[in-house]
Enzyme design. Sequence first.
Site, PDB file in Angstrom:
ATOM      1  CG  ASP A  12      -1.862  -1.105   1.178  1.00 28.44           C
ATOM      2  OD1 ASP A  12      -2.103  -1.512  -0.026  1.00 28.44           O
ATOM      3  OD2 ASP A  12      -2.051  -1.750   2.410  1.00 28.44           O
ATOM      4  CE  LYS A  15       2.672  -2.464  -4.339  1.00 28.29           C
ATOM      5  NZ  LYS A  15       2.203  -2.245  -3.037  1.00 28.29           N
ATOM      6  N   GLY A  39      -4.275  -4.579  -3.495  1.00 23.31           N
ATOM      7  CA  GLY A  39      -5.378  -3.797  -3.584  1.00 23.31           C
ATOM      8  C   GLY A  39      -4.873  -2.501  -4.127  1.00 23.31           C
ATOM      9  CG  HIS A  40      -2.468  -2.468  -6.944  1.00 19.63           C
ATOM     10  ND1 HIS A  40      -1.600  -2.742  -7.666  1.00 19.63           N
ATOM     11  CD2 HIS A  40      -1.838  -2.835  -5.790  1.00 19.63           C
ATOM     12  CE1 HIS A  40      -0.748  -3.624  -7.448  1.00 19.63           C
ATOM     13  NE2 HIS A  40      -0.877  -3.620  -6.067  1.00 19.63           N
ATOM     14  CD  GLN A 232       0.759  -8.894  -2.249  1.00 23.60           C
ATOM     15  OE1 GLN A 232       1.483  -9.590  -2.941  1.00 23.60           O
ATOM     16  NE2 GLN A 232      -0.350  -8.606  -2.324  1.00 23.60           N
TER      17      GLN A 232
HETATM   18  P1  GDP Z   1      -0.815   0.235  -3.624  1.00 31.41           P
HETATM   19  O1  GDP Z   1      -1.364  -0.990  -3.112  1.00 31.41           O
HETATM   20  O2  GDP Z   1       0.675   0.168  -3.265  1.00 31.41           O
HETATM   21  O3  GDP Z   1      -1.018   0.161  -5.064  1.00 31.41           O
HETATM   22  O4  GDP Z   1      -1.617   1.395  -2.926  1.00 31.41           O
HETATM   23  P2  GDP Z   1      -3.048   1.422  -2.430  1.00 31.41           P
HETATM   24  O5  GDP Z   1      -3.715   2.015  -3.827  1.00 31.41           O
HETATM   25  O6  GDP Z   1      -3.658   0.277  -1.560  1.00 31.41           O
HETATM   26  O7  GDP Z   1      -2.860   2.658  -1.331  1.00 31.41           O
HETATM   27  C1  GDP Z   1      -2.446   3.930  -1.613  1.00 31.41           C
HETATM   28  C2  GDP Z   1      -3.529   4.914  -1.476  1.00 31.41           C
HETATM   29  O8  GDP Z   1      -2.956   6.147  -1.423  1.00 31.41           O
HETATM   30  C3  GDP Z   1      -4.625   5.014  -2.678  1.00 31.41           C
HETATM   31  O9  GDP Z   1      -5.795   5.469  -2.064  1.00 31.41           O
HETATM   32  C4  GDP Z   1      -3.985   6.091  -3.652  1.00 31.41           C
HETATM   33  O10 GDP Z   1      -5.120   6.717  -4.319  1.00 31.41           O
HETATM   34  C5  GDP Z   1      -3.572   7.077  -2.507  1.00 31.41           C
HETATM   35  N1  GDP Z   1      -2.195   7.767  -2.765  1.00 31.41           N
HETATM   36  C6  GDP Z   1      -1.263   7.423  -3.805  1.00 31.41           C
HETATM   37  N2  GDP Z   1      -0.333   7.999  -3.544  1.00 31.41           N
HETATM   38  C7  GDP Z   1      -0.745   9.194  -2.906  1.00 31.41           C
HETATM   39  C8  GDP Z   1      -0.103  10.360  -2.473  1.00 31.41           C
HETATM   40  O11 GDP Z   1       0.824  11.069  -2.933  1.00 31.41           O
HETATM   41  N3  GDP Z   1      -0.820  11.447  -1.462  1.00 31.41           N
HETATM   42  C9  GDP Z   1      -2.055  10.941  -1.078  1.00 31.41           C
HETATM   43  N4  GDP Z   1      -2.776  11.910  -0.261  1.00 31.41           N
HETATM   44  N5  GDP Z   1      -2.640   9.904  -1.483  1.00 31.41           N
HETATM   45  C10 GDP Z   1      -1.850   9.032  -2.465  1.00 31.41           C
HETATM   46  P1  IMO Z   2      -0.816  -4.276  -2.024  1.00 30.59           P
HETATM   47  O1  IMO Z   2      -0.384  -4.761  -3.292  1.00 30.59           O
HETATM   48  C1  IMO Z   2      -0.829  -4.455   2.177  1.00 30.59           C
HETATM   49  C2  IMO Z   2      -0.684  -8.613   4.030  1.00 30.59           C
HETATM   50  C3  IMO Z   2      -1.960  -8.871   4.758  1.00 30.59           C
HETATM   51  C4  IMO Z   2      -1.295  -9.895   5.850  1.00 30.59           C
HETATM   52  C5  IMO Z   2      -0.083 -10.821   5.100  1.00 30.59           C
HETATM   53  C6  IMO Z   2      -0.548 -11.581   4.439  1.00 30.59           C
HETATM   54  O2  IMO Z   2      -2.148  -3.438  -2.131  1.00 30.59           O
HETATM   55  O3  IMO Z   2       0.323  -3.541  -1.579  1.00 30.59           O
HETATM   56  P2  IMO Z   2      -1.950 -12.684   2.390  1.00 30.59           P
HETATM   57  O4  IMO Z   2      -3.436 -12.486   2.404  1.00 30.59           O
HETATM   58  O5  IMO Z   2      -1.226 -12.023   1.387  1.00 30.59           O
HETATM   59  O6  IMO Z   2      -1.513 -14.315   2.724  1.00 30.59           O
HETATM   60  O7  IMO Z   2      -1.741 -11.950   3.826  1.00 30.59           O
HETATM   61  O8  IMO Z   2       0.169  -9.586   3.847  1.00 30.59           O
HETATM   62  N1  IMO Z   2      -0.907  -8.061   2.839  1.00 30.59           N
HETATM   63  C7  IMO Z   2      -0.957  -6.767   2.259  1.00 30.59           C
HETATM   64  N2  IMO Z   2      -0.873  -5.749   3.138  1.00 30.59           N
HETATM   65  N3  IMO Z   2      -0.844  -4.317   0.925  1.00 30.59           N
HETATM   66  C8  IMO Z   2      -1.183  -5.606   0.390  1.00 30.59           C
HETATM   67  O9  IMO Z   2      -1.042  -5.464  -1.190  1.00 30.59           O
HETATM   68  C9  IMO Z   2      -1.069  -6.657   0.883  1.00 30.59           C
HETATM   69  N4  IMO Z   2      -1.433  -7.928   0.530  1.00 30.59           N
HETATM   70  C10 IMO Z   2      -1.124  -8.898   1.564  1.00 30.59           C
HETATM   71  O10 IMO Z   2      -2.487  -7.801   5.683  1.00 30.59           O
HETATM   72  O11 IMO Z   2      -0.589  -9.069   6.826  1.00 30.59           O
HETATM   73 MG    MG Z   3      -2.887  -1.789  -1.833  1.00 29.30          MG
END
Ligand code: GDP
Ligand code: IMO
Ligand code: MG
Length: 449
Positions: A12, A15, A39-40, A232
């Site tokens: 998270d 990416k 979750g992207h 991840q």
């Molecule tokens: P990922 O799993 O690495 O792709 O990240 P996620 O999408 O799960 O979580 C990142 C969250 O932060 C999302 O809601 C994005 O829209 C938001 N986000 C990404 N870059 C930025 C940033 O520079 N600032 C803020 N405020 N939000 C961001």
């Molecule tokens: P993105 O791609 C953050 C964490 C889970 C748990 C551990 C194992 O959005 O960055 P799993 O279901 O993979 O066996 O869970 O990994 N986890 C993540 N944490 N971002 C993710 O993906 C994750 N995918 C798994 O919370 O601690």
């Molecule tokens: Mg994510």
Amino acid sequence: MTVTIVGSQLGDEGKGALVDIWGGDADVVVRYQGGDNAGHTVVQDGTEYKLSLVPSGAVRGKVGILGNGCVVNPETLFDELDTLREKGLDPDVRIARRAHAILPYHRVLDGIEEEVKSDSDLAAGTTKRGIGPTYEDKAGRRGIRIGDMLDPEVLRERLEYVVPQKRAVAEEIYGLDVDESDHADAFDVDALFETYNEYGRRFREESMTVNCGDFLGQHIDDGDELLFEGAQGTSIDIDHGIYPYVTSSNPTAGGAAVGTGVGPTVIGQGEVVGIVKAYLSRVGTGPLPTELDGDDTEEELADFIREKGGEFGTVTGRPRRIGWLDMPMLRHAARANGFTGIAVNHIDVLAGLDEVKVGHAYELDGEEIETMPATTERWGECEPVLKSFEPWDEVDWAAVAEEGYEAIPEAAREYLEYVSEEVGAPIYAIGVGPGREETVVRANPFDSQ
Ligand code: GDP
Ligand code: IMO
Ligand code: MG
């Protein structure tokens, strides 16, 4: 020719936003590990797309590949594709025939095992998507691959071998009365065959499966640009992370080679970009040395960052734990991945604080150390050695994104330059808000090759 995007911390990091920006210059966007635990979030023209399996590039009309290192739940895949189509997109997604399929019993067993572990300190807080059990079966040579689903005879033979074993585990080890539970179909060969044979038919009919290495090799020979999208992050990598609070795959850059069939020499000639969040957030369990949970003031600060940064799991909606940036974790990531550049996100979220801190090093047994210990127990004993930075004010971040790097408040630039120096890699982009346009882009990794 290739750019690999890797999470530097605990997942998270944002990416999806960078894959989306740089994916514009790629011909093919490839996921190499994980499944629908990711979750992207991608925001385009004010529309938010939450993807857990489909590569983020699909929003941009790129060919999206799920590589052999992925574990694929066909139900999630078809649901996501249908949702994207309802929003007017026409995603082109192909799946490696060598990728493993997640079956309903994997999800059930993931849930049961987490519950059993919840009595101890071992629960990883998984996403309950069946990820771990599917990788277990892959390593145990009893998995079912996407390619197996294309041939009804092979599919049935595989199911007949594995399902009784799974049923025995559920019943005899975990004491589940399968037939009296809600999960009877998850352990029934005929029911599974019917569903997965139908998915297989859809894969065949829509020509959705590929021999991943050959397919990507052809694109490379044609001079196409490939973007590898890590899910991840490094500290939840099964080998390099905080075991056992990890996922069951290799998000680190080496996973891009193993998980796609493109050789490490090809990937190593390209760029490897680490995505860094300006602080830490974590959905799962386990230690977190820089966590903001010491007293009421810290907890208030964590609440503030959590709300402002929207730190709730994309997949599960769980509130994420919050901590200061952890430099030993980033140094570890820089070495394990060989970063050629980094992107630092969420500096807008830290604006307006009274003080900004980072965990510069750890104190362990009275000594100062600069990288992570190899066992999670020792990591949990680390006390952060905090370094303070001048805070920066809230500004019009959209204007900053338009004007460029020099428009970023000076104190924030000092913070960024410190991170870059410690990690030993230049900053290619800075995230100043969730939208694609709320990013200060300093370099395009596809141009630097
Ligand atoms: P990922 O799993 O690495 O792709 O990240 P996620 O999408 O799960 O979580 C990142 C969250 O932060 C999302 O809601 C994005 O829209 C938001 N986000 C990404 N870059 C930025 C940033 O520079 N600032 C803020 N405020 N939000 C961001
Ligand atoms: P993105 O791609 C953050 C964490 C889970 C748990 C551990 C194992 O959005 O960055 P799993 O279901 O993979 O066996 O869970 O990994 N986890 C993540 N944490 N971002 C993710 O993906 C994750 N995918 C798994 O919370 O601690
Ligand atoms: Mg994510």
